[in-house]
Design an enzyme around this catalytic site. Structure first.
Site, PDB file in Angstrom:
ATOM      1  CG  HIS A 160      -0.621  -3.823-130.013  1.00  0.00           C
ATOM      2  ND1 HIS A 160       0.486  -4.645-130.053  1.00  0.00           N
ATOM      3  CD2 HIS A 160      -1.695  -4.629-130.271  1.00  0.00           C
ATOM      4  CE1 HIS A 160       0.100  -5.899-130.326  1.00  0.00           C
ATOM      5  NE2 HIS A 160      -1.215  -5.903-130.455  1.00  0.00           N
ATOM      6  CG  ASP A 195      -2.957 -10.200-127.414  1.00  0.00           C
ATOM      7  OD1 ASP A 195      -4.121  -9.851-127.149  1.00  0.00           O
ATOM      8  OD2 ASP A 195      -2.490 -10.259-128.578  1.00  0.00           O
ATOM      9  CG  HIS A 197      -1.165  -9.854-132.051  1.00  0.00           C
ATOM     10  ND1 HIS A 197      -2.503 -10.082-131.770  1.00  0.00           N
ATOM     11  CD2 HIS A 197      -0.982 -10.184-133.361  1.00  0.00           C
ATOM     12  CE1 HIS A 197      -3.108 -10.524-132.865  1.00  0.00           C
ATOM     13  NE2 HIS A 197      -2.212 -10.592-133.837  1.00  0.00           N
ATOM     14  CG  ASP A 284      -5.127 -12.381-129.727  1.00  0.00           C
ATOM     15  OD1 ASP A 284      -4.561 -12.761-128.678  1.00  0.00           O
ATOM     16  OD2 ASP A 284      -4.927 -11.256-130.226  1.00  0.00           O
TER      17      ASP A 284
HETATM   18 ZN   LIG Z   1      -3.631  -9.728-130.022  1.00  0.00          ZN
END
Ligand SMILES: [Zn+2]
Length: 342
Positions: A160, A195, A197, A284
Site C-alpha cells: 500500500h 493480497d 486488498h 487475508d
Molecule cells: Zn491486505
C-alpha cells in the site's frame, strides 16, 4: 526454498489503530511473522536466513527523498511534540481539496505523507521497515544469483506504500524496491499481488512504465480498502498502458471464482515473459480472516502455489497481509509447499 527473515520486525509493534470510528487493537502485529517462521521451521521448508544490509540507495530508486527522511525522523518529532504522552504517531488532519501544502511541523508532515489512520509510527517502526527492505533485497539478490524460488518474510508489509505515501500498515514498498533492484540489474520483473486488498502503492509506482508488469487480484474497491484505487479500468498510462491489470472480485469470493481470476492473471504474466515473478503474498483472502471477506480454505493455498508453479518462472514470494493468527502459518506454508511440490 530459502526464507529470508529478520527479528528486527518485532520492533514495530503497534498497539492500536484508528478504524471504523474507534481506536481498536492493532491486527498487523509481530506475532504474524513469528507464526509463519515457526511453521516454516516445523515443516522443514528450507533454511531461514538473515538479511544483508543494502543501505538507502535501492530505496531511493523508488521512494522520494523527502518521504524517506520523514520516516526516519517522524517518531522523534512526534515524541518531542507530545512529550507527556506515549501514543504512536498517527495523522489527524490532511491537506484536503482547497487547502495549501505545508510540511512545517509533525502534524502537517503526517497529514502530507499518510493515507489513513490505521498505520501508526512507533519507536521501532522505521528500523523494522528498513529491515524488511533488507530482507527482500537479500531475497532478490539470491534470485539474481540463480535461486529458483525464495520467500521474503517481510514485515511490516509494503504494497500500500507509494513513492511518497504510507498507509494500510505499509511504510516502504518492499516488493517495488525489489522489482526496481532487479530491473536495475537487467532482469525483467512481473508482480502478481494476491493480497485481499489492492496493491495501490505498487500500482502507482509502476503505472507509467512498461518494464515492470503489475497484476492484482483483490476485493473490489467499491466496498473494500483502499477504496480509491484498484478498479478494473486502471490499465496503466503512457508507456505503461497495458502493463497494469486489476481483477477486482466480489465479497465472499471462494476458490471456484478465485481460481478463474488467478488463471486470468497468469495469462498476461506468461505473455510478458518475466525473468522473475514477484508475488505480493497476502493471506487475508482466508475464509476466517478477521478484517476481510473472501472464502478461501486452507487447502486452496496449496492449489494457489501449484497454479503459480505452472508458470515455470523463478519466483520471489514476499509476505504482505493476512491477520488470522491461528491459520496464518499454515496457509502461508501451503502456498510455498504447493509451489515447490508442483
Ligand atoms: Zn491486505
Amino acid at each position: 526454498m530459502k526464507t529470508f527473515y529478520s527479528p528486527a520486525h518485532r520492533q514495530h509493534a503497534p498497539k492500536e489503530e484508528f478504524e471504523a470510528g474507534r481506536l481498536s487493537p492493532a491486527v498487523e502485529v509481530p506475532e504474524r511473522a513469528e507464526r509463519v517462521r515457526a511453521e516454516i521451521e516445523r515443516r522443514n521448508l528450507g533454511p531461514v536466513l538473515p538479511p544483508e544490509r543494502f543501505g538507502e540507495e535501492p530505496i531511493l530508486r523508488v521512494h522520494a527523498p523527502a518521504f524517506m527522511s520523514f520516516l526516519g525522523t517522524a517518531y522523534a518529532e512526534w515524541r518531542k511534540r507530545y512529550s507527556n504522552d506515549t501514543a504512536d504517531a498517527l495523522p489527524s488532519a490532511w491537506p484536503a481539496r482547497g487547502m495549501r501544502f505545508n510540511d512545517s511541523d509533525i502534524e502537517s508532515r503526517l497529514g502530507s505523507f499518510a493515507s489513513d489512520t490505521a498505520t501508526p509510527i512507533g519507536a521501532g517502526t522505521h528500523e523494522a521497515a528498513r529491515a524488511a527492505v533488507n530482507v527482500i533485497l537479500t531475497a532478490a539478490q539470491a534470485m539474481q544469483r540463480g535461486e529458483p524460488a525464495v520467500f521474503a518474510l517481510t514485515r511490516p508489509p509494503g504494497h500500500h506504500a507509494s513513492a511518497d505515501v504510507f498507509g494500510g500498515y505499509c511504510y516502504f514498498n518492499n516488493v517495488a524496491v525489489a522489482a526496481q533492484w532487479l530491473a536495475d540489474r537487467g532482469l525483467r520483473p512481473a508482480i502478481l499481488d494476491v493480497d485481499y486488498h489492492h496493491g495501490n502503492g505498487t500500482q502507482a509506482i509502476f503505472y507509467m512504465r512498461s518494464d515492470v508488469l503489475f497484476v492484482s487480484i483483490h476485493a473490489d474497491p467499491s466496498f473494500a480498502f483502499p477504496h480509491f484505487l484498484g478498479f478494473a479500468d486502471e490499465r496503466g498510462e503512457g508507456a505503461g498502458e497495458g502493463f497494469n491489470l486489476n481483477l477486482p472480485l466480489r465479497r465472499f469470493t471462494d476458490w471456484a471464482a478465485y481460481s478463474v481470476a488467478l488463471e486470468a492473471a497468469l495469462a498476461p504474466i506468461q505473455h510478458f515473459s518475466p525473468d522473475v515473478l514477484l508475488v505480493s503474498l497476502g493471506l487475508d483472502t482466508f475464509e476466517a480472516d478477521p478484517i476481510s471477506h473472501f472464502r478461501l480454505k486452507r487447502e486452496d493455498y496449496l492449489r494457489m502455489g501449484e497454479a503459480l508453479a505452472a508458470l515455470r518462472r523463478p519466483a520471489l514470494f514476499a509476505f504482505e497481509g493476512g491477520y488470522n493468527l491461528e491459520a496464518l502459518g499454515d496457509i502461508t506454508a501451503n502456498v510455498l509447499e504447493g509451489f515447490e511440490a508442483a
